[in-house]
Design a protein around this motif. Structure first.
Motif, PDB file in Angstrom:
ATOM      1  N   LEU A 106       0.836  -1.211   0.000  1.00 47.69           N
ATOM      2  CA  LEU A 106       0.000   0.000   0.000  1.00 47.69           C
ATOM      3  C   LEU A 106       0.867   1.257   0.000  1.00 47.69           C
ATOM      4  O   LEU A 106       0.623   2.211  -0.741  1.00 47.69           O
ATOM      5  CB  LEU A 106      -0.917   0.003   1.226  1.00 47.69           C
ATOM      6  N   MET A 107       1.889   1.254   0.851  1.00 51.17           N
ATOM      7  CA  MET A 107       2.761   2.433   0.917  1.00 51.17           C
ATOM      8  C   MET A 107       3.486   2.632  -0.409  1.00 51.17           C
ATOM      9  O   MET A 107       3.592   3.757  -0.912  1.00 51.17           O
ATOM     10  CB  MET A 107       3.780   2.269   2.040  1.00 51.17           C
ATOM     11  N   ARG A 108       3.971   1.539  -0.949  1.00 53.02           N
ATOM     12  CA  ARG A 108       4.722   1.642  -2.208  1.00 53.02           C
ATOM     13  C   ARG A 108       3.841   2.236  -3.303  1.00 53.02           C
ATOM     14  O   ARG A 108       4.291   3.061  -4.109  1.00 53.02           O
ATOM     15  CB  ARG A 108       5.243   0.238  -2.564  1.00 53.02           C
ATOM     16  N   ALA A 109       2.570   1.836  -3.308  1.00 49.10           N
ATOM     17  CA  ALA A 109       1.651   2.333  -4.338  1.00 49.10           C
ATOM     18  C   ALA A 109       1.425   3.846  -4.216  1.00 49.10           C
ATOM     19  O   ALA A 109       1.054   4.503  -5.192  1.00 49.10           O
ATOM     20  CB  ALA A 109       0.316   1.607  -4.244  1.00 49.10           C
ATOM     21  N   GLU A 110       1.665   4.387  -3.034  1.00 48.94           N
ATOM     22  CA  GLU A 110       1.452   5.828  -2.822  1.00 48.94           C
ATOM     23  C   GLU A 110       2.707   6.656  -3.137  1.00 48.94           C
ATOM     24  O   GLU A 110       2.646   7.882  -3.153  1.00 48.94           O
ATOM     25  CB  GLU A 110       1.070   6.087  -1.353  1.00 48.94           C
TER      26      GLU A 110
END
Ligand code: ATP
Length: 229
Positions: A106-110
């Motif tokens: 999730l963090m990487r996608a942001e």
């Protein structure tokens, strides 16, 4: 090309990769071992921010003694006013086990593709990595920084030897790119654990100086961890 600032220049934040640290834990309660380690790593690694992410229902651990909201509130008290340390509550907002791989995805996608993510793990947590859900995919999303703990065993488990041989670098400041490598970081040894703090409180003793004063005040105000709970 990123947005222009009012002065017409490209902002540094638009061109430089961001450096984000992540420290997950039960924080039951958060203590100076977590906080001092987080701050030292943030400064040493020149992180833009270090996110403390309390676990909702840790898959590998007993249920925490106090509510998720209390654990979150204590972490928020602990980092109030410290610009680099921020609280990321996303794992408490999920209605399923808090797997680190999900959080990292999730963090990487942001983030931008070249932003750097650093997952901080105490040595004990690192040694338990082979029991984690999809653990072999973690390095696709982040670097791993292993915090030495004074109570650490000296040898990693066999399952991690090959990974360490292939992926570890000796200088954490030499970690390049968005993820994929492992480095060890030294911090001021603080042999304190949440288990010790819970035991002290349950036996009616003080935990002053083992947790920030604001956390102590929260524990006292809510009667947490005392034997009657
Ligand atoms: P418990 O005693 O309940 O097992 P803990 O004190 O180990 O808790 P966690 O919330 O499980 O705390 O820890 C979160 C992360 O912080 C883990 O990666 C852990 O290894 C690390 N950590 C905890 N205490 C220390 C410490 N004193 N020094 C360095 N790292 C620590």
């Amino acid at each position: 090309m990123g947005d222009l600032s009012p002065a017409g220049n490209v902002r540094a934040s638009d061109v430089l990769p961001r450096r984000i640290g992540v420290l997950g834990g039960t924080f039951d309660p958060v203590h100076i071992g977590h906080l001092r380690g987080a701050l030292e790593v943030a400064e040493m690694m020149a992180l833009d921010e270090l996110r403390l992410t309390p676990n909702a229902r840790p898959p590998h651990r007993d249920t925490p003694q106090v509510s998720a909201l209390d654990r979150l509130a204590m972490v928020e008290c602990a980092v109030a006013g410290v610009a680099t340390l921020v609280v990321d509550p996303r794992e408490l907002q999920r209605d399923k086990p808090s797997y680190t791989i999900d959080t990292l995805e999730l963090m990487r996608a942001e983030l931008a593709a070249d932003d750097q993510l650093f997952l901080l793990l105490g040595w004990d947590a690192f040694c338990g990595l082979p029991m984690w859900h999809r653990w072999e995919e973690l390095l696709q999303h982040c670097h791993i920084l292993v915090l030495q703990r004074p109570d650490a065993d000296s040898e990693p488990p066999d399952a991690l030897r090959n990974l360490l041989a292939a992926r570890s670098v000796s200088d954490p400041l030499a970690l390049k790119g968005p993820g994929g490598q492992i480095a060890f970081v030294w911090q001021t040894p603080l042999a304190v654990s949440a288990t010790q703090i819970r035991q002290l409180l349950a036996s009616g003793k003080s935990v002053r100086y083992l947790v920030p004063d604001a956390v102590l005040a929260y524990i006292d105000a809510h009667g947490l961890y005392r034997a009657s709970n």
